[in-house]
Write an enzyme that holds these catalytic residues in place. Structure first.
Site, PDB file in Angstrom:
ATOM      1  N   GLU A  35      10.412   7.768 -17.377  1.00 55.56           N
ATOM      2  CA  GLU A  35       9.387   8.459 -17.648  1.00 55.56           C
ATOM      3  C   GLU A  35       8.834   8.187 -19.229  1.00 55.56           C
ATOM      4  O   GLU A  35       7.699   7.943 -19.130  1.00 55.56           O
ATOM      5  CB  GLU A  35       9.486   9.844 -17.298  1.00 55.56           C
ATOM      6  CG  GLU A  35       9.503  10.535 -15.976  1.00 55.56           C
ATOM      7  CD  GLU A  35      10.047  11.865 -15.966  1.00 55.56           C
ATOM      8  OE1 GLU A  35       9.047  12.507 -15.401  1.00 55.56           O
ATOM      9  OE2 GLU A  35      10.965  12.405 -16.444  1.00 55.56           O
ATOM     10  N   HIS A  73       0.806  -1.343   0.121  1.00 56.36           N
ATOM     11  CA  HIS A  73      -0.198  -0.040   0.015  1.00 56.36           C
ATOM     12  C   HIS A  73       0.911   1.220   0.076  1.00 56.36           C
ATOM     13  O   HIS A  73       0.650   2.385   0.418  1.00 56.36           O
ATOM     14  CB  HIS A  73      -1.038   0.149   1.094  1.00 56.36           C
ATOM     15  CG  HIS A  73      -1.726  -1.162   1.507  1.00 56.36           C
ATOM     16  ND1 HIS A  73      -2.895  -1.551   0.982  1.00 56.36           N
ATOM     17  CD2 HIS A  73      -1.384  -2.404   2.148  1.00 56.36           C
ATOM     18  CE1 HIS A  73      -3.410  -2.553   1.415  1.00 56.36           C
ATOM     19  NE2 HIS A  73      -2.382  -3.416   2.116  1.00 56.36           N
ATOM     20  N   SER A  95      17.356  20.288 -17.107  1.00 53.28           N
ATOM     21  CA  SER A  95      16.045  21.126 -16.976  1.00 53.28           C
ATOM     22  C   SER A  95      16.215  22.291 -18.008  1.00 53.28           C
ATOM     23  O   SER A  95      17.640  22.999 -17.752  1.00 53.28           O
ATOM     24  CB  SER A  95      15.249  21.349 -16.081  1.00 53.28           C
ATOM     25  OG  SER A  95      14.575  22.632 -15.818  1.00 53.28           O
ATOM     26  N   LYS A 107      18.263  20.693 -11.602  1.00 55.50           N
ATOM     27  CA  LYS A 107      17.435  19.444 -11.863  1.00 55.50           C
ATOM     28  C   LYS A 107      18.014  18.612 -12.580  1.00 55.50           C
ATOM     29  O   LYS A 107      19.022  18.639 -13.499  1.00 55.50           O
ATOM     30  CB  LYS A 107      16.122  19.819 -12.596  1.00 55.50           C
ATOM     31  CG  LYS A 107      15.314  20.699 -11.764  1.00 55.50           C
ATOM     32  CD  LYS A 107      13.989  20.230 -11.576  1.00 55.50           C
ATOM     33  CE  LYS A 107      13.182  19.091 -11.819  1.00 55.50           C
ATOM     34  NZ  LYS A 107      12.103  19.401 -12.871  1.00 55.50           N
TER      35      LYS A 107
END
Ligand code: ARG
Length: 459
Positions: free
Chosen positions: A290, A156, A277, A283
């Protein structure tokens, strides 16, 4: 160029409809398979004496010549040919003249296209197996060096019990193994020859279906000519197996994306697989996982397209089936590139933050089950032990403490069966070590499994 059916029609096709109808824009991918299919067919017609031996060799030489021209980049299938099948036939006729017009004897594009697609897919399934083995090897190598690295295990998305990182990685090896098994099963159905079913009913021309099947390396032939030209189950099965494999790639992608967040900090991406980025200089983005996660949706979409394509289509061949190719081609391209990217990511794109991982398992309640199991070892019924530990956890949370912070006297206040040994039992390393049930995360079990995988994957 006049259509082969032009004598039957009064007028020519509307130019837009001509383009709409054509598949040459994408089915030219099948050129080598179409040539092989035609060579096998011509050989067979020679063997059954439908073609004379000189006609047979003329046709075969012509087809071989087209192959060489194509491989040398001197010929590329293109409009105005409607599809790859007409394109090759037209090219053959332009090369060898009248004899070329005999190639299509005793067959139809319906059995031809089914044969080509199966040959192409069979080859791609074999490539996929090689890619999946490489992927498994990359996971295995990472697992080998992380048997004793601990990682929190979740259910969970809540901390559950600590795990050996290797055990976590080996779970993916199992998934990829099932993917390989599924592709292997699909392959055996792909490897069935529809050639000789002709348009739908078979033919009165003397053909030998077993001969062409053998020439093309098919295991068996379709038993029913109607089924042979209308079966697209193999496409759906292939994309379905691919969709499941993509779900596995997407699952590990999602885990990696979480692991490399500042919040988790279980791992970091190396510069080889991370991107920056355009705006935020600090970043380091996980674009690779992804993208794999995103591409999974494409494959699910292709599965839906194919299922819908066959739904309610009466027997036998219908032009709807021309729509089978793009989903299949794109599925192969998407899954192959995703497997390759994930293999690179695992091999050189990710570094685990061992210190953070071990701090994490030290500082949670994921050893609570072990406390209960400890009492079970002292013959306390599990449900009673579970409730005692529930009280202890609550006691700790109220005081902002962990189980390891309690003294033995404090433990004894909750149950008299607790003694010194319990403290040792709560150590995450010992917690993991003790899970020696078959298939569990205990180090001895994980070592055994690593051994089995090394043998299986021959490394
Ligand atoms: N381009 C067609 C396809 O991809 C080839 C088969 C055409 N057969 C026919 N009867 N129109 O399905």
């Amino acid at each position: 160029m006049a259509k082969v059916w032009s004598k039957r029609f009064d007028n020519t096709l509307n130019p837009f409809i001509e383009k709409f109808n054509a598949s040459i824009g994408f089915d030219s991918k099948l050129i080598l398979e179409d040539l092989d299919c035609s060579i096998a067919h011509a050989k067979m017609l020679g063997k059954t004496k439908v073609l004379s031996s000189s006609e047979t060799s003329k046709i075969i030489n012509g087809l071989e010549k087209i192959k060489v021209e194509y491989l040398r980049g001197k010929f590329s299938p293109s409009p105005p040919s409607e599809d790859i099948h007409y394109c090759i036939e037209e090219k053959l006729i332009s090369l060898i003249g009248e004899t070329g017009k005999k190639l299509h004897t005793g067959r139809s594009r319906n059995d031809q296209v089914g044969t080509d697609l199966r040959l192409w897919l069979r080859k791609e399934i074999d490539n996929l197996d090689i890619l999946l083995i490489d992927l498994q090897k990359s996971f295995l190598i990472l697992a080998e060096s992380n048997i004793y690295t601990l990682i929190p295990g979740y259910t969970h998305m809540q901390r559950a019990q600590p795990l050996s990182l290797a055990h976590h990685l080996l779970a993916y090896l199992e998934m990829f193994q099932r993917d390989r098994e599924r592709f292997k099963e699909v392959r055996s159905r792909v490897n069935t020859s529809p050639l000789g079913a002709a348009a739908l009913a078979g033919t009165k021309i003397k053909i030998d279906r077993k001969f062409t099947a053998k020439e093309l390396g098919f295991e068996k032939i379709y038993k029913n000519s109607i089924d042979a030209v209308s079966d697209r189950d193999f496409c759906i099965e292939f994309v379905s197996a691919s969709a499941l494999a993509m779900s596995h790639l997407s699952k590990i992608s999602e885990e990696i994306i979480l692991w490399v967040t500042d919040e988790f900090s279980f791992a970091k991406l190396t510069d080889k697989c991370a991107t920056g980025s355009s705006l935020m200089p600090q970043k380091k983005n996980p674009d690779v996982p992804e993208l794999i996660r995103g591409k999974t949706g494409r494959v699910y979409g292709h599965l839906q397209s194919l299922l819908t394509m066959v739904k309610g289509v009466p027997l036998a061949y219908n032009k709807d089936f021309q729509e089978d190719k793009e989903p299949i081609f794109d599925t192969v391209q998407t899954i192959s590139s995703s497997i390759k990217a994930m293999t690179i990511l695992i091999n050189e794109g990710i570094e685990f933050n061992i210190k953070n991982l071990s701090d994490s398992v030290e500082n949670d309640f994921s050893n609570a089950t072990d406390l209960a199991d400890y009492l079970v070892g002292k013959d306390v019924p599990f449900r009673t032990a579970y409730q005692v530990v529930g009280e202890i956890v609550r006691f700790c949370i109220e005081r902002n403490m962990l189980l390891k912070d309690l003294t033995i006297d404090e433990f004894k206040k909750f149950h008299l069966e607790f003694d010194e040994v319990v403290i040792e039992n709560l150590e995450p390393f010992n917690v993991v070590k003790s899970r020696i049930s078959k298939g569990g995360t205990g180090f001895s079990q994980v070592e055994k499994e690593i051994n089995n995988w090394q043998k299986k994957l021959l490394i």
